[in-house]
Design a protein around this motif. Structure first.
Motif: not given
Length: 651
Positions: A590, A623, A583-588
């Motif tokens: 760019e 992912q 989720l860190e990659s998906v949410w934050y």
């Protein structure tokens, strides 16, 4: 000596310690030897320790340098108690050198650095289960075992055939490059994604489907529906043929159905409508609505003779019956096998199914027709829906040729060792039917081989609880194919590998026939209780351990393991696509916006709904897999044991 026996209760031995436990490493999980000067050494596993006492569970005995599991023999109270030595440990867990016929499963969690090498014949010639919650490492465990089997053994089993039913499309990433490590190993992939240009689309020829297969596809729920399917299969080769003998037989079949309608005693209007309905769909050049009925002085078509007068009567009923009876044969026409059409489609089968309803006389009863017609409706949905792609085959092929084609690699013209069916793109209902149909074909193929057991097929099912269930197959067909394989498959060389996170939902018959188990972290109380009840030789201590295992750690036991073995499975390389979304990659993170996404954003800003609807967006949901490094979970070294043992002997 570690101490003296205080108490023996069932399978457990309580030991009063004779050493200062605070100066020793953690002993839980290690094995102790009870010696009394006789020919046998009794072995127990340390289950718990406090400052004054130790509890150990008996696991077996060593006699004549051979370990035999079981706890029938109890140690004497006068026995000398010590820790196990390296040469004795090898009798329990195998030697460290990887010999022919063995493969590495992982590394012991108890004896740090000790490799767990398992006999291929001991593990793979029986059914097995791999159990664990989501995220516990089931897919990685399977991938690691298979990769080692073909790339890390003394002699890889090139005559093997592992059939994976891949519920999520995870295993391609782990296996598709395996030939780079061993060019003799071939991976073959089938997909249920009709838009996938990389892998071969999974197709099952419709003419290879028999009564049981179609019953699964059509969700048959009553044995009374099976004769209708059998009738359709008997008719389809005739109704789609065109030889002279076939046409005569076809006319006979159609005429008998028409005769039943004409003599049904229903009102004339209903009789006419049913006759017209039958001849509209089922006809030949000689028997159809435009067939000529010749009488002295005039010629009329069959359709004209079906006219209903003002009184509601069909005046030419007798004439029509006589005409139809002229096509009914007194003796059955024998049709050579070469004249029957064995290459037919689902649409042809649908036509035969509909005609079988008429031929069975179900038109005489609305209630019977409604029940039987459900099959035709379901077959029509299958023949016209998206799933028809999986039952469309370009060329005629026999069942034996088809099974061989599943294994044969088209490019190298050699047999593949790993065959992966990616069933991620179909719903569970059709996926279950396809897995059963293909598994049944493999079973029947193996059962027909001479000599028996000359080849081996392994059917490995991811998310097995979705397919290997206690279905109504036994009530309808008389058997469940997975339960039949579980009970009979081993003698023919067909083995099940069940990978699941919900063992409670599996067929209990299939689980009971599994001889080997690899259990990763399991936390659901019902699943833990089910494992305890169904799996042999599992103790409450092991059940408690299952709740706290780290990903990649497992407890293995069964016929391939002389004692329950806690081990760490090395991470596969490459890994399957089974990691959780980051989720860190998906949410934050760019990421550049694609042109398609940008067009949608502009359309949203402009409020142009039609532009939004016209956009076809392709978003890559894959992912990145975070690389991990194996961590040693043991904290004891086997080389420390002699020193510890020497200290014990001096105390």
């Amino acid at each position: 000596m570690l101490g003296t026996i205080e108490e023996i209760i069932d399978n457990s031995v309580v030991i009063n310690l004779g050493i200062d436990i605070s100066k020793q490493p953690n002993l839980v999980g290690l094995h102790v030897i009870f010696e009394d000067g006789g020919p046998r050494k009794i072995i127990a596993e340390i289950a718990s320790v406090n400052k004054t006492q130790m509890k150990a569970n008996l696991v077996g005995e060593i006699r004549d340098n051979v370990f035999a599991p079981g706890s029938n023999i109890k140690p004497k109270f006068s026995s000398t108690i010590r820790l196990i030595k390296l040469d004795e440990l090898e009798l329990l867990f195998g030697k460290q050198e990887l010999a022919f016929g063995y493969t590495n499963f992982g590394t012991s969690n108890v004896y740090e650095g000790y490799k767990i090498n398992v006999g291929m014949n001991d593990f793979f010639n029986k059914h097995f289960s791999i159990i664990g919650v989501s995220g516990s490492g089931k897919s990685s465990t399977v991938s690691s075992l298979v990769q080692k089997l073909y790339t890390k053994t003394v002699k890889p089993p090139l005559n093997s055939a592992l059939f994976f039913f891949d519920a999520y499309g995870e295993y391609a990433n782990a296996f598709e490059g395996i030939h780079l490590q061993n060019p003799n190993v071939i991976y073959k992939a089938y997909t249920t994604n009709v838009n996938d240009q990389k892998d071969e689309l999974l197709r099952i020829p419709p003419w290879l489907l028999d009564v049981d297969d179609l019953a699964l596809l059509l969700d048959v729920n009553s044995p009374s529906q099976l004769p209708i399917i059998q009738k359709a299969l008997n008719l389809v080769a005739i109704l789609t043929g065109n030889s002279e003998n076939v046409i005569r037989r076809k006319n006979d079949i159609i005429a008998r159905a028409l005769q039943d309608i004409l003599l049904s005693g229903k009102d004339s209007t209903k009789i006419r409508d049913q006759v017209v309905g039958v001849l509209t769909k089922f006809n030949t050049e000689t028997l159809n609505l435009n067939s000529k009925i010749v009488q002295p002085g005039y010629v009329r078509t069959l359709k004209q003779c079906l006219f209903i007068d003002k009184t509601g009567k069909m005046q030419e009923m007798e004439l029509v019956v006589e005409f139809v009876n002229g096509y009914i044969l007194d003796d059955q026409v024998e049709i050579p096998e070469s004249e029957l059409n064995r290459y037919y489609s689902l649409a042809d089968l649908e036509l035969a199914m509909e005609f079988s309803l008429v031929n069975e006389g179900v038109l005489k009863s609305d209630k019977v027709y409604d029940t039987a017609n459900v099959l035709n409706v379901r077959l029509h949905s299958l023949a016209t829906g998206e799933n028809k792609n999986f039952f469309t085959y370009p060329d005629y092929i026999t069942k034996e040729q088809y099974v061989e084609s599943l294994i044969m690699d088209k490019q190298s013209h050699r047999r593949a060792q790993i065959i992966n069916f990616n069933i991620n793109y179909v719903d569970d209902r059709i996926a279950k039917a396809m897995t059963k149909i293909l598994s049944r074909m493999l079973f029947l193929k193996a059962a027909s081989l001479k000599p028996r057991g000359s080849r081996a097929f392994h059917i490995i099912m991811e998310e097995a609880h979705r397919y290997v269930q206690q279905d109504s197959d036994i009530e309808v067909l008389g058997y469940n194919i997975f339960e039949r394989i579980a009970k009979e498959g081993r003698k023919y060389g067909v083995f099940l590998g069940l990978i699941t996170q919900r063992p409670e939902e599996l067929s209990s018959t299939c689980v009971s026939q599994c001889a080997n188990f690899i259990i990763l972290r399991t936390i659901h109380p019902n699943d833990l209780q089910y494992v305890k009840d169904m799996v042999p030789n599992i103790t409450q201590e092991i059940v408690l351990q299952l709740k706290n295992l780290k990903p990649g750690n497992c407890i293995a036991f069964g016929s391939a393991f002389k004692v329950p073995t806690s081990l760490y499975v090395d991470p596969p390389n490459p890994k399957p696509l089974s990691s959780d979304v980051d989720l860190e990659s998906v949410w934050y993170q760019e990421t550049p916006v694609s042109s398609a996404e940008a067009a949608v954003m502009r359309s949203v800003s402009a409020g142009n709904v039609q532009d939004i609807m016209n956009q076809q967006i392709s978003i890559n949901n894959e992912q990145p897999v975070l690389a991990g490094t194996p961590q040693s979970v043991g904290n004891r070294f086997i080389q420390d044991f002699p020193a510890l043992d020497q200290t014990n002997n001096t105390q």
